[in-house]
Structures are given as C-alpha cells and as structure tokens.
Write an enzyme that holds these catalytic residues in place. Structure first.
Site, short mmCIF file in Angstrom:
data_model
loop_
_atom_site.label_atom_id
_atom_site.label_comp_id
_atom_site.label_asym_id
_atom_site.label_seq_id
_atom_site.Cartn_x
_atom_site.Cartn_y
_atom_site.Cartn_z
N SER A 44 -7.90 -1.96 -2.43
CA SER A 44 -6.93 -2.77 -1.68
C SER A 44 -7.69 -3.63 -0.69
O SER A 44 -8.76 -3.21 -0.19
CB SER A 44 -5.97 -1.86 -0.91
OG SER A 44 -5.20 -2.62 0.02
N TYR A 53 -4.94 5.22 4.67
CA TYR A 53 -4.88 4.54 3.36
C TYR A 53 -6.06 3.59 3.22
O TYR A 53 -6.75 3.58 2.19
CB TYR A 53 -3.56 3.79 3.24
CG TYR A 53 -3.45 2.86 2.05
CD1 TYR A 53 -3.18 3.36 0.78
CD2 TYR A 53 -3.63 1.48 2.19
CE1 TYR A 53 -3.07 2.51 -0.32
CE2 TYR A 53 -3.52 0.62 1.11
CZ TYR A 53 -3.24 1.14 -0.15
OH TYR A 53 -3.14 0.30 -1.23
P1 NAP Z 1 4.01 1.53 -6.87
O1 NAP Z 1 4.86 0.36 -7.24
O2 NAP Z 1 4.43 2.39 -5.71
O3 NAP Z 1 3.84 2.45 -8.16
C1 NAP Z 1 3.11 3.62 -8.03
C2 NAP Z 1 2.81 4.21 -9.39
O4 NAP Z 1 1.92 5.30 -9.17
C3 NAP Z 1 4.04 4.76 -10.07
O5 NAP Z 1 3.85 4.63 -11.46
C4 NAP Z 1 4.03 6.22 -9.64
O6 NAP Z 1 4.63 7.09 -10.60
C5 NAP Z 1 2.55 6.50 -9.58
N1 NAP Z 1 2.19 7.56 -8.65
C6 NAP Z 1 2.56 7.74 -7.35
N2 NAP Z 1 2.01 8.86 -6.86
C7 NAP Z 1 1.29 9.41 -7.87
C8 NAP Z 1 0.53 10.58 -8.01
N3 NAP Z 1 0.37 11.47 -6.99
N4 NAP Z 1 -0.06 10.84 -9.19
C9 NAP Z 1 0.10 9.98 -10.23
N5 NAP Z 1 0.82 8.87 -10.18
C10 NAP Z 1 1.40 8.59 -9.00
O7 NAP Z 1 2.51 1.10 -6.56
P2 NAP Z 1 1.75 -0.31 -6.81
O8 NAP Z 1 2.09 -1.22 -5.69
O9 NAP Z 1 1.93 -0.75 -8.20
O10 NAP Z 1 0.24 0.14 -6.54
C11 NAP Z 1 -0.66 0.45 -7.59
C12 NAP Z 1 -2.05 0.54 -6.98
O11 NAP Z 1 -2.39 -0.70 -6.38
C13 NAP Z 1 -2.20 1.62 -5.90
O12 NAP Z 1 -3.46 2.23 -6.02
C14 NAP Z 1 -2.12 0.82 -4.62
O13 NAP Z 1 -2.78 1.45 -3.55
C15 NAP Z 1 -2.80 -0.47 -5.05
N6 NAP Z 1 -2.43 -1.61 -4.19
C16 NAP Z 1 -1.15 -2.07 -4.17
C17 NAP Z 1 -0.84 -3.14 -3.32
C18 NAP Z 1 0.56 -3.72 -3.21
O14 NAP Z 1 0.79 -4.57 -2.33
N7 NAP Z 1 1.48 -3.34 -4.05
C19 NAP Z 1 -1.83 -3.70 -2.52
C20 NAP Z 1 -3.11 -3.19 -2.57
C21 NAP Z 1 -3.40 -2.14 -3.41
P3 NAP Z 1 6.23 7.40 -10.62
O15 NAP Z 1 6.86 6.17 -11.22
O16 NAP Z 1 6.35 8.61 -11.47
O17 NAP Z 1 6.64 7.62 -9.19
#
Ligand code: NAP
Length: 248
Positions: A143, A157
């Site tokens: 991130s 985080y």
């Molecule tokens: P999201 O929309 O919250 O989706 C999270 C996904 O991870 C879901 O499929 C969830 O499964 C799964 N998950 C949550 N906790 C878990 C666990 N303990 N074990 C296995 N799976 C788990 O997240 P996102 O925004 O797509 O983020 C994906 C990645 O990108 C993360 O690593 C996040 O830190 C990174 N990121 C995101 C952003 C942003 O702005 N969105 C920015 C920087 C980095 P369920 O559907 O079963 O709950």
C-alpha cells in the site's frame, strides 16, 4: 496466455475479485481464496465459468496456517501452480497508536504479514527449480501507506505493508535464480469495501482531493497491473514494487 493455476488470497471481493476475473481472461485457472464471504467467492467462480474459464473457491483465513496448507492442497489438485497473488489484507478502525490494543496489532501482523509470508513459503516449495518446480510469479499487495505511514489512521497497517515491501525485495533476490519473480503493488486510494471495514466507507473519496490525479482508483486498474506482473511481458521484473496510486 497461461493454463497455470493462480492462487489469489482474498479473491472474493475488491482488488482480488477484479484480479481473479482478469487472470481467468488471460487463461489462468483461478483459485479464489476467501475468508468468510462464500457467496461472493462463488459469484466470482460462476462469472469465470460463464466465460469458459476455470476456477474454484476455497475458504482460507490467511491468519491460519492450517487454512493456508489446505488452500495449497486444493490448488495442487487443480493443476500446477504458476502464480500467487498475496492480496488478502485488513485495516482496522482509524485510531492513534496510543489507543491500540496488543490484540489489534497482533491480528494486523498475523493476517497482513505472516499470512503473506506463509503463502509465499508454500508457493516457493512448489515453484522453485531448486525443488523440482518450473518457476512462477508471486505478487504481494502492499500500500502507499507503507511510504506515508498513515498517521492518526492506522500506523499498524502502514507498518505491516512496510514489512511486505521489505519481504518483496528480499524474497525476490532469494529466489531470482530459481525461476521465481516476486513483485509488489502499492495501491493508493482504491474504491473497495476495505474502507467500510475500517469504519469509513467514504474514506477514499474524501481523501481523493489529495491525489495528484484528483480521483480514486478502481479495482480493475490495480488488477491490470497485477496481471501484467504475472505475465511474460514482465519477464525481467523482480524484487520491485509498483505504485498504482494516481501519483499519491
Ligand atoms: P476488500 O475489498 O476489503 O476485500 C478483502 C478481501 O480479502 C476479501 O476477499 C476478503 O474475503 C479477504 N479477506 C479479508 N480478511 C481475510 C483473511 N483474514 N484471510 C483471507 N482473506 C481475507 O479489500 P481490497 O481493498 O480489495 O484490498 C486488497 C488488498 O489491497 C489488501 O491487501 C489491501 O491492504 C490492499 N490495498 C487496498 C487499498 C484500497 O484503497 N482498497 C489501498 C492500498 C492497499 P471475504 O470476502 O471472505 O471477506
């Protein structure tokens, strides 16, 4: 095109979901990991199958080593592993460090850091030419918080993602001569459910005024970069981290 298996942790929603759909379109057989939302994972699988792709959904909380071992076992039965996307990640409610419990910090590190390292361990065992494998690619989701530190929001985080950056560089060097490329992606403010899980659904949009491109990013825009890293077009790219952040 590839008919290798790609494991995507957290492939049921957000960036993982977009990556699963795009990887399938590029010919990967997709293992869609999910923590609890079975319906969302099954929807991703159905969508892939509707376009003649191949996918399975496997429940895997990356905070559990037993779940990770079961995930890789299910993937082994699906086909030879060519790629891993360490996408699963969590945030917590926005608080200062002086309010954080040990339990919150430990959970953050267990899911975001230990989970990614354990998944990478299992992938290296299968992909490394040193172990009889034919190589592969590992993409770790970091991130921009790793660089900005996320003060007054979630420094735990940010620190977990800083660890992912170090891990990406080190692992990349460790396995570079064994046919495995390792790269990271640092998304900026991306429009997914993760912000709601931190208690502020509108967080990305609220902060988008600070983004040089003046908008949030989409999960598809991050998936495009991930799937490029998985492809042979990125054949000389390893031990590096790409910002997908509109300049943030
Ligand atoms: P999201 O929309 O919250 O989706 C999270 C996904 O991870 C879901 O499929 C969830 O499964 C799964 N998950 C949550 N906790 C878990 C666990 N303990 N074990 C296995 N799976 C788990 O997240 P996102 O925004 O797509 O983020 C994906 C990645 O990108 C993360 O690593 C996040 O830190 C990174 N990121 C995101 C952003 C942003 O702005 N969105 C920015 C920087 C980095 P369920 O559907 O079963 O709950």
């Amino acid at each position: 095109m590839s008919d290798d298996v790609v494991i995507i942790t957290g492939g049921s929603r957000g960036i993982g979901r977009a990556t699963a759909l795009l990887a399938a379109a590029h010919g990967f057989k997709v293992v869609v990991g999910y923590a609890s939302n079975e319906a969302a994972a099954n929807e991703v699988v159905s969508k892939i199958e509707a376009t003649n792709g191949k996918a399975i959904a496997v429940k895997c909380d990356v905070g559990s080593e037993a779940d990770i071992l079961a995930l890789f076992k299910a993937a082994d039965a699906f086909g030879p592993l060519g790629a891993l996307v360490n996408n699963a990640g969590i945030v917590g409610p926005s608080i200062r460090v002086d309010q954080m419990t040990a339990e919150r910090i430990a959970n953050m590190m267990t899911v975001n850091v230990t989970g990614s390292i354990l998944c990478a361990r299992e992938a290296v065992k299968r992909m490394s030419t040193k172990h009889g494998g034919k190589g592969g690619v590992i993409v770790n989701l970091s991130s921009v918080a790793a660089k900005l530190g996320a003060p007054n929001t979630y420094v735990d985080y940010a620190a977990s993602k800083g660890a992912i950056d170090s891990f990406t560089i080190g692992l990349g060097h460790e396995v570079a001569a064994e046919g495995i490329r390792v790269a990271g992606i640092r998304p900026g403010l991306i429009d997914t459910d993760i912000h709601a899980s931190g208690g502020e659904p509108d967080r990305a949009h609220r902060l988008s005024v600070n983004v040089p491109m003046k908008r949030v990013g989409t999960a598809d825009e991050v998936a495009n970069a991930i799937v490029w890293l998985l492809s042979d077009e990125a054949s000389y790219v390893t031990s590096t981290i790409l910002d997908v952040s509109g300049g943030r």
